[in-house]
Design a protein around this motif. Structure first.
Motif, PDB file in Angstrom:
ATOM      1  N   ALA A 152      69.406 -20.144 -14.086  1.00 46.82           N
ATOM      2  CA  ALA A 152      70.376 -18.815 -13.687  1.00 46.82           C
ATOM      3  C   ALA A 152      71.820 -19.139 -14.056  1.00 46.82           C
ATOM      4  N   LYS A 153      72.600 -20.615 -14.736  1.00 53.53           N
ATOM      5  CA  LYS A 153      73.880 -20.138 -14.906  1.00 53.53           C
ATOM      6  C   LYS A 153      73.867 -19.334 -15.692  1.00 53.53           C
TER       7      LYS A 153
ATOM      8  N   PHE B 208      76.299 -12.919 -15.906  1.00 51.61           N
ATOM      9  CA  PHE B 208      75.875 -11.813 -16.169  1.00 51.61           C
ATOM     10  C   PHE B 208      76.880 -10.865 -14.951  1.00 51.61           C
ATOM     11  N   LEU B 209      75.669 -11.475 -14.506  1.00 53.40           N
ATOM     12  CA  LEU B 209      76.388 -10.676 -12.522  1.00 53.40           C
ATOM     13  C   LEU B 209      77.291 -10.495 -12.575  1.00 53.40           C
TER      14      LEU B 209
ATOM     15  N   LYS C  10      69.129 -31.344 -17.197  1.00 48.63           N
ATOM     16  CA  LYS C  10      69.940 -30.734 -17.745  1.00 48.63           C
ATOM     17  C   LYS C  10      68.389 -28.966 -18.195  1.00 48.63           C
ATOM     18  N   GLY C  11      69.406 -28.033 -18.732  1.00 50.46           N
ATOM     19  CA  GLY C  11      68.581 -26.921 -18.355  1.00 50.46           C
ATOM     20  C   GLY C  11      68.716 -26.683 -20.762  1.00 50.46           C
ATOM     21  N   PRO C  12      68.404 -25.856 -20.804  1.00 51.91           N
ATOM     22  CA  PRO C  12      68.265 -24.802 -21.977  1.00 51.91           C
ATOM     23  C   PRO C  12      69.682 -24.511 -23.290  1.00 51.91           C
ATOM     24  N   MET C  13      70.683 -25.010 -21.481  1.00 50.36           N
ATOM     25  CA  MET C  13      72.196 -24.548 -22.026  1.00 50.36           C
ATOM     26  C   MET C  13      73.306 -25.823 -21.729  1.00 50.36           C
ATOM     27  N   GLY C  14      72.405 -26.700 -20.998  1.00 52.12           N
ATOM     28  CA  GLY C  14      72.941 -27.865 -21.060  1.00 52.12           C
ATOM     29  C   GLY C  14      72.632 -28.060 -19.041  1.00 52.12           C
ATOM     30  N   GLU C  15      73.845 -28.704 -18.299  1.00 53.07           N
ATOM     31  CA  GLU C  15      74.090 -28.274 -17.335  1.00 53.07           C
ATOM     32  C   GLU C  15      73.488 -26.634 -16.732  1.00 53.07           C
ATOM     33  N   GLU C  16      73.013 -26.998 -15.214  1.00 54.81           N
ATOM     34  CA  GLU C  16      71.992 -26.114 -14.521  1.00 54.81           C
ATOM     35  C   GLU C  16      72.608 -25.541 -13.584  1.00 54.81           C
ATOM     36  N   LEU C  17      72.340 -24.793 -13.025  1.00 53.24           N
ATOM     37  CA  LEU C  17      72.227 -23.915 -11.290  1.00 53.24           C
ATOM     38  C   LEU C  17      70.251 -24.479 -11.545  1.00 53.24           C
TER      39      LEU C  17
ATOM     40  N   VAL D 224      82.496 -21.711 -10.328  1.00 50.01           N
ATOM     41  CA  VAL D 224      81.385 -22.870  -9.971  1.00 50.01           C
ATOM     42  C   VAL D 224      80.350 -22.737 -11.761  1.00 50.01           C
ATOM     43  N   LEU D 225      80.634 -22.137 -11.851  1.00 50.77           N
ATOM     44  CA  LEU D 225      80.573 -21.836 -13.128  1.00 50.77           C
ATOM     45  C   LEU D 225      81.016 -22.446 -14.814  1.00 50.77           C
TER      46      LEU D 225
END
Length: 370
Positions: A279-280, A285-286, A327-334, A365-366
């Protein structure tokens, strides 16, 4: 040398077996447990829902400044709940494994890392009121003797690894087992939104017998499935995000199909689909599509994966937990959820900082997630 090894190996195996056997003989069950927690969830751990009687000799309790009492199966669950109560705690109690009485935790002697299996943790932590009792236990089962602050620090340092271990176990064993029991034994649908905690849910299952005379590990698996996984039928029937093997995240360039649990998707009005490894990156992108080569973009739908249920849900209706220990694939996540109740449960269990809605997520936030 080979002859010596042939002689020593059986001896070592016997010695190792004897140690394991002794460890297995130590029971954590309470004979007459002192349960100070009140209400329907009294018999169950406030965090994980485990039986306080079954894991009584590792249980802890807190008395809050407003008089509320909470009880936990372990110091691990106390640590997991700590961010929610740290400014409200009046007293911390622990069970003396010798007398089975609740005592002030600050005065206890903890044996950490013994041969006895840990409760909700890889590292066991058994408390005693008297140092000589701790030393006697240590001689039999090993480990080191420390004070409460040190035991708490060790539990805190190990929390992320323990949570990962437990989540893996739940996904592999408990959730599938719970789902099977639910479908086979429960006479009617159980709506978890009617309950304030997993303890309340378990009490209902036991007293109503809506799922028969289910108890012990089966009860725990069933309750975990209902509390953490099961959604309503309409939600469970929704499609998953099917990611092609060659799909790359337009933000980071990673192959998204390698991380199906975290996948997010944008469906454009012309039918084209964009995939993201979390989601991050979706929100990156959005917020700035032109940065990634997309101008005047026309979006038809935006989907994210509900973390518990693993089904595609509308990104604009999701609740996102930020700052958790997952943690997600890119570290800290939403971390996305369809239901706010699930987001609250996850936030509590995984030390999340906040729950955000779609419109709350911006560059600031990001930046916190970097």
């Amino acid at each position: 040398m080979k002859k010596i090894l042939k002689v020593l190996l059986p001896i070592l195996l016997i010695f190792s077996f004897a140690i394991s056997l002794n460890a297995a003989k130590f029971s954590k069950m309470g004979h007459n447990p002192e349960l100070i927690q009140e209400g329907k969830e009294k018999p169950w751990c406030h965090v994980c829902g485990m039986s306080l009687k079954m894991f009584y000799k590792t249980s802890h309790a807190v008395i809050l400044k407003d008089g509320t009492k909470r009880q936990y199966c372990s110091i691990r669950c106390l640590v997991a709940d700590w961010p929610n109560i740290k400014d409200k705690v009046k007293e911390i109690l622990v069970v003396d494994a010798k007398s089975e009485k609740l005592i002030p935790a600050k005065k206890a002697y903890y044996v950490v890392g013994s041969k006895v299996k840990g409760t909700m943790s890889r590292v066991s932590k058994i408390a005693f009121a008297k140092k000589e009792d701790a030393e006697s236990f240590q001689k039999k089962y090993g480990g080191k003797i420390v004070d409460f602050d040190t035991a708490f620090k060790i539990a805190k340092e190990n929390l992320k690894k323990d949570m990962a271990m437990l989540q893996k176990k739940k996904q592999k064993m408990m959730y599938p087992k719970g789902k099977m029991i639910y479908k086979k034994m429960c006479k009617k649908d159980i709506d978890k939104s009617k309950f304030h905690s997993i303890g309340e849910l378990k009490t209902y299952i036991v007293k109503s017998k809506v799922c028969g005379n289910v108890k012990g590990k089966k009860l725990q698996a069933l309750a975990l499935y209902i509390w953490e996984v099961k959604g309503n039928e309409s939600m469970e029937s929704k499609l998953h995000i099917d990611v092609p093997k060659d799909a790359k995240c337009p933000v980071c360039g990673m192959y998204v199909y390698k991380y199906p649990r975290w996948a997010a998707e944008i469906i454009l009005k012309d039918g084209k689909k964009l995939y993201f490894d979390g989601a991050k990156d979706l929100f990156k992108f959005l917020l700035h599509p032109s940065k990634y080569g997309y101008k005047n973009i026309k979006i038809k739908n935006i989907l994210v994966n509900d973390y518990y249920h693993q089904v595609a849900i509308p990104a604009k209706k999701a609740y996102y937990v930020i700052g958790s220990d997952v943690k997600g694939p890119m570290g800290e996540e939403l971390i996305p959820f369809r239901y706010k109740k699930d987001a609250k449960t996850f936030k509590k269990d995984h030390r999340g900082k906040n729950i955000l809605k779609f419109e709350d997520i911006n560059d600031e936030v990001l930046k916190e997630l970097e």
